[in-house]
Design a protein around this motif. Sequence first.
Motif, PDB file in Angstrom:
ATOM      1  N   PHE A 263       0.827  -1.213   0.000  1.00 58.42           N
ATOM      2  CA  PHE A 263       0.000   0.000   0.000  1.00 58.42           C
ATOM      3  C   PHE A 263       0.866   1.269   0.000  1.00 58.42           C
TER       4      PHE A 263
ATOM      5  N   PHE B   2      -8.438   4.095  -3.214  1.00 57.62           N
ATOM      6  CA  PHE B   2      -8.357   3.384  -4.494  1.00 57.62           C
ATOM      7  C   PHE B   2      -9.278   2.168  -4.460  1.00 57.62           C
ATOM      8  N   TYR B   3      -9.650   1.683  -5.656  1.00 61.55           N
ATOM      9  CA  TYR B   3     -10.541   0.528  -5.731  1.00 61.55           C
ATOM     10  C   TYR B   3      -9.794  -0.746  -5.344  1.00 61.55           C
ATOM     11  N   ASP B   4     -10.471  -1.584  -4.579  1.00 65.21           N
ATOM     12  CA  ASP B   4      -9.908  -2.888  -4.206  1.00 65.21           C
ATOM     13  C   ASP B   4      -9.764  -3.755  -5.454  1.00 65.21           C
ATOM     14  N   ILE B   5      -8.649  -4.463  -5.525  1.00 62.27           N
ATOM     15  CA  ILE B   5      -8.358  -5.291  -6.702  1.00 62.27           C
ATOM     16  C   ILE B   5      -9.307  -6.490  -6.804  1.00 62.27           C
TER      17      ILE B   5
ATOM     18  N   LYS C 200     -15.413  -6.986  -3.078  1.00 60.62           N
ATOM     19  CA  LYS C 200     -16.309  -7.862  -2.331  1.00 60.62           C
ATOM     20  C   LYS C 200     -17.677  -7.230  -2.147  1.00 60.62           C
TER      21      LYS C 200
ATOM     22  N   ASN D 233     -10.029  -4.457   9.420  1.00 61.51           N
ATOM     23  CA  ASN D 233      -9.501  -5.658  10.053  1.00 61.51           C
ATOM     24  C   ASN D 233      -8.237  -5.255  10.791  1.00 61.51           C
TER      25      ASN D 233
ATOM     26  N   GLY E 224      -7.988 -11.045  10.037  1.00 63.91           N
ATOM     27  CA  GLY E 224      -8.110 -11.035   8.586  1.00 63.91           C
ATOM     28  C   GLY E 224      -7.390  -9.890   7.897  1.00 63.91           C
ATOM     29  N   GLN E 225      -6.540  -9.181   8.632  1.00 63.15           N
ATOM     30  CA  GLN E 225      -5.778  -8.100   7.994  1.00 63.15           C
ATOM     31  C   GLN E 225      -4.568  -8.692   7.271  1.00 63.15           C
ATOM     32  N   LEU E 226      -4.685  -8.803   5.943  1.00 66.13           N
ATOM     33  CA  LEU E 226      -3.609  -9.425   5.160  1.00 66.13           C
ATOM     34  C   LEU E 226      -2.561  -8.409   4.740  1.00 66.13           C
ATOM     35  N   VAL E 227      -2.956  -7.146   4.601  1.00 59.53           N
ATOM     36  CA  VAL E 227      -2.001  -6.091   4.237  1.00 59.53           C
ATOM     37  C   VAL E 227      -1.729  -5.243   5.484  1.00 59.53           C
TER      38      VAL E 227
ATOM     39  N   HIS F 233      -5.973   0.278   6.834  1.00 59.43           N
ATOM     40  CA  HIS F 233      -6.903   0.651   5.760  1.00 59.43           C
ATOM     41  C   HIS F 233      -8.330   0.349   6.180  1.00 59.43           C
TER      42      HIS F 233
ATOM     43  N   HIS G 170     -12.087  -0.528   4.540  1.00 57.83           N
ATOM     44  CA  HIS G 170     -12.821  -0.937   3.356  1.00 57.83           C
ATOM     45  C   HIS G 170     -14.144  -0.162   3.361  1.00 57.83           C
TER      46      HIS G 170
HETATM   47  P1  5GP Z   1      -7.281  -6.875   4.475  1.00 61.82           P
HETATM   48  O1  5GP Z   1      -7.538  -8.343   4.315  1.00 61.82           O
HETATM   49  O2  5GP Z   1      -5.829  -6.596   4.779  1.00 61.82           O
HETATM   50  O3  5GP Z   1      -8.234  -6.177   5.404  1.00 61.82           O
HETATM   51  O4  5GP Z   1      -7.587  -6.220   3.067  1.00 61.82           O
HETATM   52  C1  5GP Z   1      -6.640  -6.085   2.063  1.00 61.82           C
HETATM   53  C2  5GP Z   1      -7.393  -5.749   0.795  1.00 61.82           C
HETATM   54  O5  5GP Z   1      -6.460  -5.249  -0.142  1.00 61.82           O
HETATM   55  C3  5GP Z   1      -8.073  -6.962   0.143  1.00 61.82           C
HETATM   56  O6  5GP Z   1      -9.465  -6.693  -0.018  1.00 61.82           O
HETATM   57  C4  5GP Z   1      -7.356  -7.116  -1.193  1.00 61.82           C
HETATM   58  O7  5GP Z   1      -8.216  -7.513  -2.233  1.00 61.82           O
HETATM   59  C5  5GP Z   1      -6.769  -5.730  -1.421  1.00 61.82           C
HETATM   60  N1  5GP Z   1      -5.521  -5.718  -2.149  1.00 61.82           N
HETATM   61  C6  5GP Z   1      -4.418  -6.497  -1.895  1.00 61.82           C
HETATM   62  N2  5GP Z   1      -3.426  -6.191  -2.760  1.00 61.82           N
HETATM   63  C7  5GP Z   1      -3.908  -5.197  -3.556  1.00 61.82           C
HETATM   64  C8  5GP Z   1      -3.346  -4.469  -4.649  1.00 61.82           C
HETATM   65  O8  5GP Z   1      -2.209  -4.668  -5.058  1.00 61.82           O
HETATM   66  N3  5GP Z   1      -4.127  -3.530  -5.236  1.00 61.82           N
HETATM   67  C9  5GP Z   1      -5.404  -3.273  -4.799  1.00 61.82           C
HETATM   68  N4  5GP Z   1      -6.091  -2.327  -5.452  1.00 61.82           N
HETATM   69  N5  5GP Z   1      -5.968  -3.935  -3.772  1.00 61.82           N
HETATM   70  C10 5GP Z   1      -5.233  -4.895  -3.164  1.00 61.82           C
END
Ligand code: 5GP
Length: 120
Positions: free
Chosen positions: A12, A34-37, A40, A92, A98-101, A105, A107
């Motif tokens: 990010f 920015f739009y989520d890739i 959901k 998250n 569930g916070q993968l990044v 942030h 959503h």
């Molecule tokens: P988390 O699971 O951390 O709360 O949410 C991470 C979000 O970032 C997920 O919904 C995922 O689809 C989105 N995401 C991860 N990598 C990228 C990326 O490179 N570009 C964009 N636009 N979204 C991303």
Amino acid sequence: MKKSSYNNNCVFCQIAAKQLPAKIVFEDEDLFAFYDIKPKADIHVLIIPKKHIATLASLESSDAGLMGKLLYRVRLLAKDLGITEGFKLVLNNGLKAGQLVPHLHFHILAGSNYTDISKI
Ligand code: 5GP
Ligand code: ZN
């Protein structure tokens, strides 16, 4: 944005610095949206502080103004995005939630096709 707040290994941070592409919704000195890739919901936008803050749990008292600004921007963005019938705001906090990044942030989710909130 201060250089020290940038994390080289953070996807990010790289998006906010435009080193990686994203569909940008909003940008100012402190914030980036920015739009989520992998959307959901019909509308799925992410909003972040440009400053690298890993999680909500790592916020410092000096970040309070920034977070207030971020939340007010959510309200303005919802209007700009034409969201008239409500939206969800999901954060998250931490991997187990569930916070993968690991860059704070929210959503912003709107429309009719919501994924189960536990899977966001
Ligand atoms: P988390 O699971 O951390 O709360 O949410 C991470 C979000 O970032 C997920 O919904 C995922 O689809 C989105 N995401 C991860 N990598 C990228 C990326 O490179 N570009 C964009 N636009 N979204 C991303
Ligand atoms: Zn970051």
